[in-house]
Design a protein around this motif. Structure first.
Motif, PDB file in Angstrom:
ATOM      1  N   GLY A   1      44.985  58.072  38.475  1.00  0.00           N
ATOM      2  CA  GLY A   1      44.023  57.063  38.044  1.00  0.00           C
ATOM      3  C   GLY A   1      44.672  55.774  37.578  1.00  0.00           C
ATOM      4  N   GLY A   2      45.579  55.216  38.395  1.00  0.00           N
ATOM      5  CA  GLY A   2      46.290  54.013  38.004  1.00  0.00           C
ATOM      6  C   GLY A   2      45.386  52.844  37.667  1.00  0.00           C
ATOM      7  N   LYS A   3      44.325  52.637  38.436  1.00  0.00           N
ATOM      8  CA  LYS A   3      43.430  51.509  38.172  1.00  0.00           C
ATOM      9  C   LYS A   3      42.703  51.684  36.841  1.00  0.00           C
ATOM     10  N   ILE A   4      42.371  52.916  36.510  1.00  0.00           N
ATOM     11  CA  ILE A   4      41.692  53.167  35.235  1.00  0.00           C
ATOM     12  C   ILE A   4      42.615  52.807  34.081  1.00  0.00           C
ATOM     13  N   LEU A   5      43.874  53.188  34.182  1.00  0.00           N
ATOM     14  CA  LEU A   5      44.848  52.851  33.140  1.00  0.00           C
ATOM     15  C   LEU A   5      45.036  51.337  33.045  1.00  0.00           C
ATOM     16  N   MET A   6      45.086  50.660  34.194  1.00  0.00           N
ATOM     17  CA  MET A   6      45.230  49.203  34.190  1.00  0.00           C
ATOM     18  C   MET A   6      43.987  48.522  33.633  1.00  0.00           C
ATOM     19  N   LEU A   7      42.821  49.056  33.969  1.00  0.00           N
ATOM     20  CA  LEU A   7      41.573  48.519  33.435  1.00  0.00           C
ATOM     21  C   LEU A   7      41.558  48.607  31.912  1.00  0.00           C
ATOM     22  N   GLN A   8      42.011  49.726  31.388  1.00  0.00           N
ATOM     23  CA  GLN A   8      42.054  49.916  29.937  1.00  0.00           C
ATOM     24  C   GLN A   8      43.005  48.930  29.266  1.00  0.00           C
ATOM     25  N   GLN A   9      44.008  48.471  30.006  1.00  0.00           N
ATOM     26  CA  GLN A   9      44.981  47.513  29.466  1.00  0.00           C
ATOM     27  C   GLN A   9      44.602  46.058  29.734  1.00  0.00           C
ATOM     28  N   GLY A  10      43.414  45.841  30.308  1.00  0.00           N
ATOM     29  CA  GLY A  10      42.908  44.482  30.453  1.00  0.00           C
ATOM     30  C   GLY A  10      43.158  43.805  31.780  1.00  0.00           C
ATOM     31  N   ALA A  11      43.538  44.557  32.816  1.00  0.00           N
ATOM     32  CA  ALA A  11      43.872  43.943  34.100  1.00  0.00           C
ATOM     33  C   ALA A  11      42.698  43.194  34.724  1.00  0.00           C
ATOM     34  N   TRP A  12      41.481  43.619  34.454  1.00  0.00           N
ATOM     35  CA  TRP A  12      40.299  42.981  35.043  1.00  0.00           C
ATOM     36  C   TRP A  12      39.528  42.127  34.042  1.00  0.00           C
ATOM     37  N   ASP A  13      40.060  41.910  32.860  1.00  0.00           N
ATOM     38  CA  ASP A  13      39.310  41.172  31.840  1.00  0.00           C
ATOM     39  C   ASP A  13      38.990  39.742  32.261  1.00  0.00           C
ATOM     40  N   ASP A  14      39.871  39.104  33.023  1.00  0.00           N
ATOM     41  CA  ASP A  14      39.661  37.714  33.421  1.00  0.00           C
ATOM     42  C   ASP A  14      39.179  37.578  34.860  1.00  0.00           C
ATOM     43  N   VAL A  15      38.702  38.669  35.437  1.00  0.00           N
ATOM     44  CA  VAL A  15      38.327  38.694  36.856  1.00  0.00           C
ATOM     45  C   VAL A  15      36.821  38.514  37.010  1.00  0.00           C
ATOM     46  N   ASP A  16      36.435  37.646  37.957  1.00  0.00           N
ATOM     47  CA  ASP A  16      35.019  37.445  38.277  1.00  0.00           C
ATOM     48  C   ASP A  16      34.556  38.317  39.439  1.00  0.00           C
ATOM     49  N   PHE A  17      35.459  38.602  40.352  1.00  0.00           N
ATOM     50  CA  PHE A  17      35.096  39.348  41.559  1.00  0.00           C
ATOM     51  C   PHE A  17      36.324  40.090  42.050  1.00  0.00           C
ATOM     52  N   SER A  18      36.143  41.339  42.455  1.00  0.00           N
ATOM     53  CA  SER A  18      37.255  42.183  42.878  1.00  0.00           C
ATOM     54  C   SER A  18      37.039  42.642  44.315  1.00  0.00           C
ATOM     55  N   LEU A  19      38.121  42.690  45.084  1.00  0.00           N
ATOM     56  CA  LEU A  19      38.016  42.958  46.514  1.00  0.00           C
ATOM     57  C   LEU A  19      39.131  43.897  46.958  1.00  0.00           C
ATOM     58  N   MET A  20      38.762  44.922  47.724  1.00  0.00           N
ATOM     59  CA  MET A  20      39.762  45.748  48.386  1.00  0.00           C
ATOM     60  C   MET A  20      39.135  46.422  49.598  1.00  0.00           C
ATOM     61  N   VAL A  21      39.969  47.061  50.406  1.00  0.00           N
ATOM     62  CA  VAL A  21      39.489  47.747  51.601  1.00  0.00           C
ATOM     63  C   VAL A  21      40.012  49.177  51.610  1.00  0.00           C
ATOM     64  N   HIS A  22      39.352  50.010  52.408  1.00  0.00           N
ATOM     65  CA  HIS A  22      39.803  51.389  52.593  1.00  0.00           C
ATOM     66  C   HIS A  22      39.430  51.824  54.002  1.00  0.00           C
ATOM     67  N   GLY A  23      40.235  52.681  54.567  1.00  0.00           N
ATOM     68  CA  GLY A  23      40.001  53.141  55.928  1.00  0.00           C
ATOM     69  C   GLY A  23      39.058  54.324  56.007  1.00  0.00           C
ATOM     70  N   ASN A  24      38.464  54.510  57.169  1.00  0.00           N
ATOM     71  CA  ASN A  24      37.686  55.707  57.472  1.00  0.00           C
ATOM     72  C   ASN A  24      37.755  55.970  58.967  1.00  0.00           C
TER      73      ASN A  24
END
Length: 356
Positions: A134-157
């Motif tokens: 859960g790396g993103k969860i740990l980063m979120l808890q440390q404020g990685a998204w605090d200054d973000v207005d919009f988040s973007l990523m992709v994933h395959g299927n």
């Protein structure tokens, strides 16, 4: 650049110019598979490419040795472009994280020439340990998204191309369970033993009985990690791993409590004691599966889909059923998806590849 088409042409031209660099990055990460929180080669390669392109890079960001942050621009609107790069044990990059990382880097590089005219601040986030940890969860808890207005990523299927608006994800929790009893010789002194393996068996039976009382959207799966070493030894320790998934947060929370009750449902003393821990942060993202992005994000995602070669007209607002029931994945991206506006796009990849 004064209009959308000029901006689009500049973005596509930048990607074309960077094509060989991006392919080399993807192939390099693929040929150096690294497990959760051990992605040193991948994070270094990503950081070096972005640093050379003029981004301000922070390695070991947010308290994680293989996380990174790369920022460019002074605009008032901050868009986070997210990359993943951890691999699976024994499988390698079957989930395509080498492509996810490269797509994120490519998007950040492509936005750089148009950042000023669009008023953007670009923030690439290299996130470790999606598969487990859960790396993103740990980063979120440390404020990685605090200054973000919009988040973007992709994933395959595998299979057909899906519009991002039709995608839903499941909440997820992984439990490592250990039962502790007392070892004894099964023939000479069985009465002195407390069989930890029997406790695992009781838990598995309890799960089987529980499933008939769960909704079809709830999944409880488990397997025995270890249950003994020899037939003539009553095991003093046995281990079990359990996953709990659901498409609704309330159902997931209910299942988590009921699973824990199953783990404690052992016979009266003397009995094996139980303890459990979660090696991965719980992924409680289900609220996002019922919340639709703003009209602006819907319009943007439709443009992105058409630019990728899919010229189908915009469909009616999709429902959960439009994303196949055979692919209801879980992701640690759910936390920031709930907190910030997010587009989690899908791209087609080869058949036979792992997807979680």
């Amino acid at each position: 650049m004064s209009n959308t088409e000029e901006i689009r042409d500049q973005i596509l031209a930048t990607i074309e110019q960077r094509q060989q660099q991006l392919l080399s990055l993807s192939h390099g990460i693929s040929s150096h598979p690294e497990l959760a929180f051990e992605e040193y080669w991948a994070s270094s390669a990503v950081a070096e490419l972005l640093e050379n392109a003029g981004f301000a890079v922070q390695r070991a960001a947010y308290g994680l040795p293989t996380a990174l942050e790369a920022v460019y621009g002074q605009g008032e609107f901050t868009v986070a472009v997210v990359g993943e790069y951890d691999a699976l044990p024994e499988i390698g990059h079957g989930c395509g994280h080498n492509i996810i990382a490269t797509a994120g880097v490519g998007a950040a590089l492509a936005l750089k020439p148009v950042a000023d005219c669009l008023g953007l601040r670009i923030k690439f986030l290299g996130t470790p340990a999606e598969e487990i940890g859960g790396g993103k969860i740990l980063m979120l808890q440390q404020g990685a998204w605090d200054d973000v207005d919009f988040s973007l990523m992709v994933h395959g299927n595998t299979g057909v191309q899906y519009r991002c608006l039709s995608q839903g994800t499941q909440a997820y929790e992984l439990l490592d369970v250990t039962y502790t009893g007392r070892t004894a010789h099964a023939a000479a002194a069985p009465h002195e033993g407390i069989n930890a393996g029997s406790a695992v068996t009781l838990a598995q039976v309890a799960f089987g009985l529980l499933r008939q009382q769960l909704k079809s959207s709830v999944v409880v799966s488990s397997f025995v990690v270890s249950g003994g070493t020899a037939t003539n030894v009553i095991p003093g320790e046995a281990k079990l791993q359990v996953e709990i998934r659901a498409t609704q947060s309330s159902d997931w929370e209910d299942a988590r409590q009921r699973v824990r009750a199953c783990l404690e449902a052992r016979r009266s003393p003397p009995a094996a004691s139980s303890r459990w821990c979660s090696p991965s942060c719980p992924m409680s993202q289900c609220a996002r599966t019922r919340r639709w992005p703003s009209t602006g994000i819907r319009t943007w995602s439709g443009w992105a889909t058409r630019s990728a070669g899919n010229s189908r007209p915009p469909a009616a607002r999709p429902t959960w059923a439009t994303f196949p029931s055979t692919c209801r994945p879980s992701t640690d991206a759910g936390g920031q998806e709930q907190r910030r506006g997010d587009a989690h796009l899908r791209f087609r990849q080869g058949r036979g590849q792992h997807r979680r």
